[in-house]
Design a protein around this motif. Structure first.
Motif, short mmCIF file in Angstrom:
data_model
loop_
_atom_site.label_atom_id
_atom_site.label_comp_id
_atom_site.label_asym_id
_atom_site.label_seq_id
_atom_site.Cartn_x
_atom_site.Cartn_y
_atom_site.Cartn_z
N ASP A 1 22.61 -11.20 6.16
CA ASP A 1 23.51 -11.31 7.32
C ASP A 1 24.54 -12.37 6.95
O ASP A 1 24.34 -13.56 7.20
CB ASP A 1 22.73 -11.70 8.57
CG ASP A 1 23.58 -11.68 9.83
OD1 ASP A 1 24.79 -11.37 9.72
OD2 ASP A 1 23.05 -11.98 10.92
N THR B 1 26.00 -4.79 8.85
CA THR B 1 27.21 -5.32 9.47
C THR B 1 28.21 -4.22 9.84
O THR B 1 29.13 -4.48 10.63
CB THR B 1 27.91 -6.33 8.55
OG1 THR B 1 28.38 -5.67 7.36
CG2 THR B 1 26.98 -7.47 8.18
N THR C 1 27.19 -4.20 13.43
CA THR C 1 27.34 -5.45 14.20
C THR C 1 28.78 -5.91 14.27
O THR C 1 29.22 -6.41 15.32
CB THR C 1 26.46 -6.56 13.59
OG1 THR C 1 26.79 -6.74 12.22
CG2 THR C 1 24.99 -6.22 13.72
#
Length: 532
Positions: free
Chosen positions: A148, A236, A239
């Protein structure tokens, strides 16, 4: 980070077509603004020009040790661990040398495939008396978990890695951190998290804000980042799309949100052709008492091996000064060391300044005129327009407007950022404005200098959308990224206005027509210029 900056337009060459809206006619008032200087100005106090003669950049000392590598597991506060490679000074028998040494977190990165090359780079410092730790972030290489990038969790892990290195019995407890791209980002984030034993940092090609620098350019998703996301951090893709506005998700991944905590000595290594140049300059501007800025004629990656590159001796001087506490090791002679692009025969090369922008810069405002010129006088009010067609992903399929100065009577140096204040209306309920500065040679060929981007609904900031009412004119202040660039006499400065700049941004502008007001009460370009 993998090189995401191979920009086919970065040094774009080719003829610039003359269009109805951009006749390269006389630009009233510009000559008066640009012809005053008759001779080069004397260097400002603290300014050095030409070759890079500063002793900081030629510093070196002999190697005293060999190198021994140990594969390590760095413990984390939540009970997990990171895989790492610890490089230590070795004696003549290949064993870890006796004594204690300062430490460098040499790369804290997701790029496990580059571990060997990182180890080769770290060895230079190890042979001169430093421990060096290369760490694979959570979820990469041998480190368990999920990547992340630059998240609060990753920042806590980095803090723990710095403090783990400081606790080793062979450590003096004085730790630095460095890295390029991904490792540059984590370096700056480590600095604002303030591990107690982190004393100095060298971020290279690094961010000030992950949202602004990379993911959403002016509120517009960057198409270039998606391939990197798929390879490095596929989660990602979801997100980041879930957070199109600037919120706490992005603040938690930002240096900008914690600039007040950037207090350790910071040597920023920046490239004028790099995708993070805006962030590096903004970090300096936010913390000029703590940041030294070196900006070279470099693309993404280590400067060593690139044109006018610098080697590891400069970084050794920094570590010797702050970590080894050897006051004989020099710091840069000036706060800002910058290479005036584009290079030999045009630019003056390396220059040093006590601040950025340099003290002798001034604002120059040029108005977009109905005849397609850029000039200090606005001329009569008028409206120009271009059409937006989506879905092609090809910038040549998107119309644009061009505005140009007349042939420059003498050299013009851009030394800082710029702003295009565009008075625009849209037939759609949103739109993009892209402002690109080009250097047009007398033969018509053009070189891209720098650019900026802004989504119309983000014109008042990225934390909330502002309504775009079709047919209503609004001012969009498009921030154009900084540069240090000399346009030669006889060249023209061109401003290209469009709604697309693929792959720098997604081709997501709604189909329709964009109208620009020019002349009186119309659009303008503010430049930061210095005496040529």
């Amino acid at each position: 980070m993998t090189d995401l900056t191979s920009d086919p337009q970065q040094r774009q060459q080719g003829p610039l077509r003359r269009r109805t809206f951009c006749t390269l006619g006389a630009a009233a008032g510009l000559t008066a603004a640009l012809t005053t200087p008759a001779a080069p100005a004397a260097p400002a106090p603290g300014e050095r020009t030409g070759a890079l003669t500063d002793p900081f950049f030629s510093y070196d000392r002999p190697a005293r040790y060999g190198v021994v590598r140990q594969d390590v597991r760095v413990p984390l506060r939540d009970g997990s661990h990171l895989a790492g490679q610890l490089y230590r000074p070795a004696d003549s028998h290949g064993r870890p040398a006796a004594g204690t040494f300062p430490g460098i977190v040499y790369e804290f990165t997701a790029y496990a495939a580059s571990l060997e090359s990182f180890g080769t780079g770290a060895a230079y410092f190890v042979r001169r008396g430093y421990d060096a730790l290369v760490c694979q972030v959570r979820g990469s290489g041998g480190s368990p978990g999920t990547v992340d990038p630059f998240s609060p969790q990753e920042q806590r892990d980095n803090y723990d890695a710095v403090e783990w290195l400081a606790r080793q019995p062979h450590s003096t407890g004085r730790i630095g951190q460095t890295g390029v791209s991904y490792g540059g980002h984590t370096t700056l984030l480590a600095a604002v998290n303030r591990p107690p034993h982190l004393e100095a940092v060298i971020p290279m090609n690094a961010l000030h804000d992950w949202y602004e620098n990379t993911i959403y350019r002016g509120g517009i998703y960057s198409a270039r980042i998606r391939d990197w996301q798929r390879v490095t951090a596929p989660d990602t893709l979801r997100t980041y799309a879930d957070h199109p506005l600037y919120d706490d998700f992005w603040r938690g991944r930002s240096v900008m949100s914690r600039w007040d905590r950037l207090t350790v000595p910071t040597l920023e290594i920046n490239g004028w052709y790099d995708r993070y140049r805006d962030g590096m300059v903004k970090n300096y501007l936010a913390r000029p008492d703590h940041v030294w800025l070196v900006s070279g004629p470099w693309e993404h990656g280590y400067p060593q091996g690139q044109y006018a590159g610098i080697g590891p001796g400069s970084y050794l001087a920094w570590w010797d000064h702050w970590l080894a506490r050897d006051r004989r090791a020099p710091l840069p002679a000036a706060r800002v060391t910058s290479y005036e692009t584009p290079g030999p025969g045009v630019g003056k090369g390396w220059q040093q300044f006590d601040r950025w922008p340099p003290r002798d810069t001034r604002d120059l405002t040029l108005r977009l005129r109905a005849d397609g010129s850029l000039a200090t006088r606005p001329g009569p009010g008028a409206v120009s327009a271009f059409d937006v067609n989506t879905g092609t992903g090809n910038p040549r399929q998107h119309q644009q407007l061009r505005y140009a100065t007349r042939a420059l009577p003498h050299d013009l140096v851009l030394a800082g950022d710029a702003t295009a204040r565009v008075r625009a209306s849209f037939t759609a309920t949103d739109g993009n404005i892209v402002a690109v500065l080009l250097d047009q040679a007398p033969d018509g060929s053009a070189t891209r200098i720098t650019a900026g981007w802004l989504k119309a609904s983000h014109r008042h900031g990225h934390t909330a959308r502002s309504a775009v009412i079709p047919g209503t004119y609004d001012e969009l202040a498009v921030h154009i990224w900084p540069t240090h660039y000399r346009l030669a006499a006889g060249h023209r400065l061109v401003l290209r206005i469009s709604s697309d700049d693929y792959p720098e941004i997604d081709s997501d502008a709604p189909a329709g027509r964009v109208h620009l007001r020019t002349g009186a009460l119309g659009s303008a370009l503010r430049l930061t210029v210095r005496t040529a």
